[in-house]
Design a protein around this motif. Structure first.
Motif, mmCIF file in Angstrom:
data_model
loop_
_atom_site.group_PDB
_atom_site.id
_atom_site.type_symbol
_atom_site.label_atom_id
_atom_site.label_comp_id
_atom_site.label_asym_id
_atom_site.label_seq_id
_atom_site.Cartn_x
_atom_site.Cartn_y
_atom_site.Cartn_z
ATOM 1 N N SER A 159 0.791 -1.271 0.129
ATOM 2 C CA SER A 159 0.026 0.042 0.034
ATOM 3 C C SER A 159 0.881 1.023 -0.095
ATOM 4 C CB SER A 159 -0.934 0.015 1.160
ATOM 5 O OG SER A 159 -1.753 1.221 1.118
ATOM 6 N N GLU B 271 -14.180 2.220 -1.143
ATOM 7 C CA GLU B 271 -12.813 2.543 -1.438
ATOM 8 C C GLU B 271 -12.714 4.101 -2.059
ATOM 9 O OE1 GLU B 271 -10.459 -0.211 -3.282
ATOM 10 O OE2 GLU B 271 -10.831 -1.579 -1.784
ATOM 11 N N ASN C 164 -3.358 0.495 -3.133
ATOM 12 C CA ASN C 164 -3.473 -0.375 -2.317
ATOM 13 C C ASN C 164 -3.489 -1.558 -2.728
ATOM 14 O OD1 ASN C 164 -4.053 -2.213 -0.127
ATOM 15 N ND2 ASN C 164 -5.215 -0.573 1.001
ATOM 16 N N CYS C 165 -2.849 -2.495 -2.867
ATOM 17 C CA CYS C 165 -2.877 -3.778 -3.447
ATOM 18 C C CYS C 165 -2.768 -5.168 -2.652
ATOM 19 C CB CYS C 165 -1.671 -3.924 -4.330
ATOM 20 S SG CYS C 165 -1.658 -2.831 -5.888
ATOM 21 N N TYR C 166 -3.060 -4.762 -1.422
ATOM 22 C CA TYR C 166 -3.148 -6.001 -0.493
ATOM 23 C C TYR C 166 -4.545 -6.704 -0.763
ATOM 24 C CZ TYR C 166 0.215 -3.837 2.722
ATOM 25 O OH TYR C 166 1.573 -3.696 3.151
ATOM 26 N N ALA C 167 -4.415 -7.918 -0.101
ATOM 27 C CA ALA C 167 -5.842 -8.927 -0.257
ATOM 28 C C ALA C 167 -7.017 -7.975 0.376
ATOM 29 C CB ALA C 167 -5.628 -10.161 0.190
ATOM 30 N N GLN C 168 -8.319 -8.345 -0.612
ATOM 31 C CA GLN C 168 -9.386 -7.731 0.152
ATOM 32 C C GLN C 168 -9.612 -8.288 1.681
ATOM 33 O OE1 GLN C 168 -10.899 -5.401 -1.826
ATOM 34 N NE2 GLN C 168 -11.738 -5.070 0.064
ATOM 35 N N SER C 169 -9.163 -9.388 2.112
ATOM 36 C CA SER C 169 -9.533 -9.774 3.258
ATOM 37 C C SER C 169 -8.804 -8.906 4.221
ATOM 38 C CB SER C 169 -9.303 -11.355 3.473
ATOM 39 O OG SER C 169 -8.001 -11.492 3.305
ATOM 40 N N ARG D 38 -11.515 -0.246 -6.231
ATOM 41 C CA ARG D 38 -12.377 -1.498 -6.573
ATOM 42 C C ARG D 38 -13.817 -1.285 -6.000
ATOM 43 N NH1 ARG D 38 -7.336 -3.657 -4.651
ATOM 44 N NH2 ARG D 38 -6.125 -4.575 -6.533
ATOM 45 N N THR D 39 -14.008 -0.582 -5.019
ATOM 46 C CA THR D 39 -15.299 -0.647 -4.398
ATOM 47 C C THR D 39 -15.925 0.742 -4.408
ATOM 48 O OG1 THR D 39 -14.861 -0.540 -2.076
ATOM 49 C CG2 THR D 39 -15.031 -2.775 -3.157
ATOM 50 N N ARG E 38 -7.541 -5.761 3.819
ATOM 51 C CA ARG E 38 -8.142 -4.434 3.651
ATOM 52 C C ARG E 38 -9.389 -4.371 4.598
ATOM 53 N NH1 ARG E 38 -7.305 -3.303 -2.645
ATOM 54 N NH2 ARG E 38 -8.515 -1.373 -2.153
ATOM 55 N N ASP E 39 -10.156 -5.328 4.274
ATOM 56 C CA ASP E 39 -11.402 -5.291 5.178
ATOM 57 C C ASP E 39 -11.124 -5.224 6.520
ATOM 58 O OD1 ASP E 39 -12.802 -5.164 2.701
ATOM 59 O OD2 ASP E 39 -13.379 -7.328 2.852
#
Length: 201
Positions: free
Chosen positions: A21, A190, A36-41, A186-187, A43-44
């Motif tokens: 990130s 975000e 931010n390129c961490y896994a979504q889990s 992505r969302t 990030r959540d």
């Protein structure tokens, strides 16, 4: 969309197979760009637990130049951010930071397989310094995109938000989609966060 070189982010991704990130040109609490390129889990989890406010790596990055291994920051981590990151597969992490008292840039990078080598740490710092020195890049949102994001930020549902501004729900979704693309999000959540960090909404 912005003037940061995509190959710099590709190089960070190559260095950090578990994710990274980059937060670029933070000034008065707002970032010019966030990648931010961490896994979504992760990030959540990070968002749900409000780790941004308690992350020892960010605290370190805002007041130091250079590279810190996350393990060396464990004593500054009463909230267990680093342990939680390791539980999400971010077993070996570093933070590279640069800037001055007014404008800071930093990047967290992680691997699951092994610690970062000295050469990799130096390269991460060189990349973040190059990104920090580059033009901050202007991300443009139309007034319609900003309005759609503001309504989402206030908690409105799509149908209600569309009714408020007098458009169809599909037109609202199209505005949100284009805003996500412009912000590199992505969302919608975000995109709202990125727009808020940049002072756009």
């Amino acid at each position: 969309m912005h003037s940061y070189a995509p190959h710099d982010f590709s190089e960070l991704a190559r260095l950090a197979p578990a994710g990274f990130s980059a937060v670029l040109r933070v000034r008065r609490g707002r970032a010019a760009h966030i990648e931010n390129c961490y896994a979504q889990s992760w990030r959540d989890t990070y968002a749900r637990k409000s780790y941004f406010l308690r992350d020892p790596a960010i605290g370190w990055a805002l007041s130091h130049d250079g590279v810190a291994c996350w393990d060396s920051l464990a004593a500054r981590d009463p909230n267990g951010v680093i342990a939680d990151a390791q539980a999400h597969g971010l077993c070996h992490g570093i933070t590279a930071a640069t800037g001055d008292a007014e404008t800071r840039s930093f990047c967290g990078l992680a691997r699951a397989d092994r610690p970062f080598t000295a050469a990799e740490r130096d390269l991460a710092l060189a990349i973040i310094a190059r990104l920090h020195a580059g033009a901050p890049g202007a991300i443009e949102l139309t007034a319609a995109q900003r309005e759609a994001l503001r309504l989402m930020a206030s908690g409105e549902r799509h149908a209600r938000a569309a009714g408020i501004i007098g458009i169809s729900a599909s037109a609202l979704k199209a505005r949100l989609k284009s805003a996500r693309a412009a912000l590199g999000a992505r969302t919608t959540a975000e995109a709202v966060h990125a727009a808020q960090m940049r002072g756009m909404i």
